[in-house]
Scaffold this active site. Structure first.
Site, PDB file in Angstrom:
ATOM      1  NE  ARG A 197      -3.247   2.692   2.626  1.00  0.00           N
ATOM      2  CZ  ARG A 197      -3.202   3.498   3.690  1.00  0.00           C
ATOM      3  NH1 ARG A 197      -2.537   3.127   4.776  1.00  0.00           N
ATOM      4  NH2 ARG A 197      -3.795   4.670   3.663  1.00  0.00           N
ATOM      5  CG  HIS A 249      -1.059   8.945   3.254  1.00  0.00           C
ATOM      6  ND1 HIS A 249      -1.190   7.584   3.496  1.00  0.00           N
ATOM      7  CD2 HIS A 249      -0.701   9.487   4.432  1.00  0.00           C
ATOM      8  CE1 HIS A 249      -0.893   7.334   4.769  1.00  0.00           C
ATOM      9  NE2 HIS A 249      -0.610   8.455   5.362  1.00  0.00           N
ATOM     10  CD  GLU A 273      -5.017   7.895   9.796  1.00  0.00           C
ATOM     11  OE1 GLU A 273      -4.565   8.948  10.267  1.00  0.00           O
ATOM     12  OE2 GLU A 273      -4.693   6.787  10.235  1.00  0.00           O
ATOM     13  CG  ASN A 296      -5.036   3.606   8.809  1.00  0.00           C
ATOM     14  OD1 ASN A 296      -5.120   2.595   8.112  1.00  0.00           O
ATOM     15  ND2 ASN A 296      -4.537   4.749   8.352  1.00  0.00           N
ATOM     16  CE1 TYR A 313      -2.000   4.064  12.644  1.00  0.00           C
ATOM     17  CE2 TYR A 313      -0.033   3.068  13.603  1.00  0.00           C
ATOM     18  CZ  TYR A 313      -0.731   3.533  12.499  1.00  0.00           C
ATOM     19  OH  TYR A 313      -0.167   3.450  11.251  1.00  0.00           O
ATOM     20  CD  GLU A 342      -1.511   4.104   8.002  1.00  0.00           C
ATOM     21  OE1 GLU A 342      -1.213   4.579   9.122  1.00  0.00           O
ATOM     22  OE2 GLU A 342      -1.741   4.825   7.016  1.00  0.00           O
TER      23      GLU A 342
HETATM   24  N1  LIG Z   1      -3.518  15.043  17.989  1.00  0.00           N
HETATM   25  N2  LIG Z   1      -3.449  13.989  17.553  1.00  0.00           N
HETATM   26  N3  LIG Z   1      -3.340  13.033  16.995  1.00  0.00           N
HETATM   27  C1  LIG Z   1      -3.711  11.721  17.355  1.00  0.00           C
HETATM   28  C2  LIG Z   1      -4.217  11.087  16.123  1.00  0.00           C
HETATM   29  C3  LIG Z   1      -3.089  10.926  15.134  1.00  0.00           C
HETATM   30  C4  LIG Z   1      -3.372   9.704  14.366  1.00  0.00           C
HETATM   31  N4  LIG Z   1      -2.302   9.491  13.392  1.00  0.00           N
HETATM   32  C5  LIG Z   1      -2.399   8.482  12.579  1.00  0.00           C
HETATM   33  O1  LIG Z   1      -3.343   7.743  12.585  1.00  0.00           O
HETATM   34  C6  LIG Z   1      -1.271   8.302  11.606  1.00  0.00           C
HETATM   35  C7  LIG Z   1      -1.497   7.452  10.476  1.00  0.00           C
HETATM   36  C8  LIG Z   1      -1.012   7.935   9.126  1.00  0.00           C
HETATM   37  O2  LIG Z   1      -1.784   7.363   8.085  1.00  0.00           O
HETATM   38  C9  LIG Z   1       0.463   7.592   8.875  1.00  0.00           C
HETATM   39  O3  LIG Z   1       0.927   8.352   7.783  1.00  0.00           O
HETATM   40  C10 LIG Z   1       1.279   7.856  10.137  1.00  0.00           C
HETATM   41  O4  LIG Z   1       2.670   7.692   9.876  1.00  0.00           O
HETATM   42  C11 LIG Z   1       0.793   6.867  11.197  1.00  0.00           C
HETATM   43  C12 LIG Z   1       1.652   6.949  12.471  1.00  0.00           C
HETATM   44  O5  LIG Z   1       1.430   8.172  13.122  1.00  0.00           O
HETATM   45  C13 LIG Z   1      -0.653   7.059  11.511  1.00  0.00           C
END
Ligand SMILES: N=[N+]=NCCCCNC(=O)[C@@H]1[C@H]2[C@H](O)[C@@H](O)[C@H](O)[C@@H](CO)[C@@H]12
Length: 470
Positions: free
Chosen positions: A99, A143, A188, A316, A318, A375
């Site tokens: 991806r 993105h 996102e 996604n 986390y 993700e």
């Molecule tokens: N305030 N605040 N923030 C809390 C929410 C932030 C959420 N960040 C994500 O989900 C990003 C997603 C992204 O696609 C990727 O490009 C990023 O590298 C990853 C790791 O960070 C995740």
């Protein structure tokens, strides 16, 4: 818990809590897709090469104080010129799919008008390199790297940006649709809208709640229009959108907690899930935001456009949100708390059960649309040892625990179809710059040397069929 109308979907059998044991690829359906994920601005570099125009992240990262250490994506991990080497890395890991995201500023340097052929040629070469190695390309159209000229014309708060996005999607479909059959329109939109225009923590760095809500709407409108453009040009494509979703749990069971959970679940999850999958904004959240915006930007047919039929929903995941009423009851303020669980280098609590919870919730509340983990991964402070290896046991534990939760969700009846580890390699972590490492492959940012971490070897062994403990 938030009050959802039950759409009468399958009863997801209750599963025992997080059980430890052995896990293997065989615990997933044979046609399950296993991959790794990246994004253009985070890995490509070469931001002034090949006719690429500036994006809002070029502008944002050049603004003092916006990104840790003043880092930017000018060089990143040089994927623009090292993509063959990186495709070899993926083949070595044994992934089924990759991806990546297409940089809009490479395809249309000003965000509109004729395509930049050098940009199209790069992604065409990348796709061919993947196919030559038996790796299926999954292309994310957006993105976060909006062409700066479109931001200058209003950005995502402007309706016109949605129309420009659909035109861009058509160009990508024309260029790659003969070989790319899996498309994700947006990555996102919550982050693009609420971090980009709400808190200002991400590009373009604006802090305006009403603009953030307008941006969210026009991102989703652009999604719906892009789905139409993709369907017209690539009728055999699988098309979806990726949302960052969070299980939301009360920090305690005291007064006001349920409403705090409802509010955050509403703004984090339902504000996007409901329009995209049900064709309507959630009424309770519309009331919650009424003091910020009357949503006058919503035109009659918009929600029907946004509710375009999809082949999958990208999720996604986390971490979980744990919330409690803010200090001033009645104001709607919510506090985010933690439970003292182990955290990643991002400060996010490690909570594999949250993956099970969010997957089963989406299927329970929104139906049997296939889901794909687009993700999942963790940042830890990795170092290359004297022997040239990178020991990252916490990332292995993270991945194993979350894959076990995913397997539990599959057993519970969730139509989960794939999993993409975030990320293939260490890269530019947005406002954190290069200080946070998510890769299963280590990158020395000075020499650009790639070193497969223990977690990369673990993932490769898992994909080869080895059983693993978790
Ligand atoms: N305030 N605040 N923030 C809390 C929410 C932030 C959420 N960040 C994500 O989900 C990003 C997603 C992204 O696609 C990727 O490009 C990023 O590298 C990853 C790791 O960070 C995740």
């Amino acid at each position: 818990m938030p009050d959802h109308q039950d759409l009468g979907h399958r009863d997801l059998q209750n599963q025992p809590d997080h059980d430890h044991g052995a896990l293997s690829r065989g615990d997933f359906p044979p046609e399950f897709t296993w991959g790794v994920a990246t994004s253009s601005y985070q890995i490509e570099g070469a931001t002034s090469e090949g006719g690429r125009g500036p994006s809002i992240w070029d502008t944002f990262s050049a603004t003092p104080g916006r990104v840790v250490d003043g880092d930017n994506g000018d060089v990143a991990v040089e994927h623009y010129r090292r993509y063959q080497q990186d495709a070899d890395l993926m083949a070595g890991l044994g992934v089924d799919a990759y991806r990546f995201s297409v940089a809009w500023p490479r395809i249309q340097p000003t965000g509109s008008g004729p395509v930049n052929q050098a940009g199209v040629d790069f992604y065409s070469r990348l796709v061919d390199a993947l196919l030559e190695r038996g790796i299926t390309p999954w292309a994310t159209l957006y993105h976060w790297d909006l062409p700066q000229p479109l931001e200058d014309l209003g950005g995502w708060p402007s309706r016109d940006t949605a129309y420009r996005f659909a035109e861009y999607a058509a160009h990508v479909a024309d260029a790659l649709g003969d070989r790319v059959k899996h498309f994700i329109t947006l990555n996102e939109p919550w982050c693009s809208a609420f971090l980009g225009y709400g808190s200002g923590r991400h590009a373009p760095g604006r802090s305006d709640g009403a603009a953030a809500l307008a941006a969210a709407h026009h991102l989703m409108l652009g999604h719906g229009l892009a789905v139409q453009a993709l369907r017209e040009r690539v009728p055999d494509a699988q098309v979806g959108i990726t949302l960052n979703l969070y299980p939301v749990t009360g920090a305690h069971d005291g007064h006001g907690v349920d409403d705090a959970v409802r509010r955050i679940d509403g703004l984090s999850n339902r504000w996007f899930l409901d329009p995209v999958l049900r064709g309507a904004y959630p009424k309770d959240v519309v009331e919650d935001v009424a003091h910020i915006s009357d949503l006058a930007f919503v035109a009659d047919a918009d929600l029907e456009t946004i509710n375009a039929p999809l082949d999958f929903l990208g999720v996604n995941y986390y971490t979980r949100h744990v919330v409690a009423p803010g200090a001033f009851p009645g104001t709607g303020l919510v506090e985010f708390t933690d439970r003292g669980l182990p955290t990643t280098a991002m400060g996010w609590e490690v909570d594999a059960d949250g993956l099970f919870d969010i997957l089963t919730r989406v299927t329970r509340d929104y139906g049997d649309l296939p889901l794909v983990m687009t993700e999942n991964g963790a940042a830890f402070d990795d170092e290359v040892g004297a022997d040239g290896t990178v020991h990252d046991p916490r990332r292995i534990d993270f991945l194993a625990g979350h894959l076990a939760a995913a397997a539990r969700a599959v057993r519970a009846g969730v139509p989960l179809r794939g999993y993409f580890a975030w990320s293939l390699m260490d890269n530019f972590e947005w406002a954190e710059g290069y200080a946070k490492r998510f890769g299963i492959v280590h990158v020395d940012f000075d020499t650009q040397e790639r070193t497969v971490k223990d977690s990369g070897r673990w993932y490769a062994a898992f994909l080869a069929g080895d059983r693993t403990q978790y």
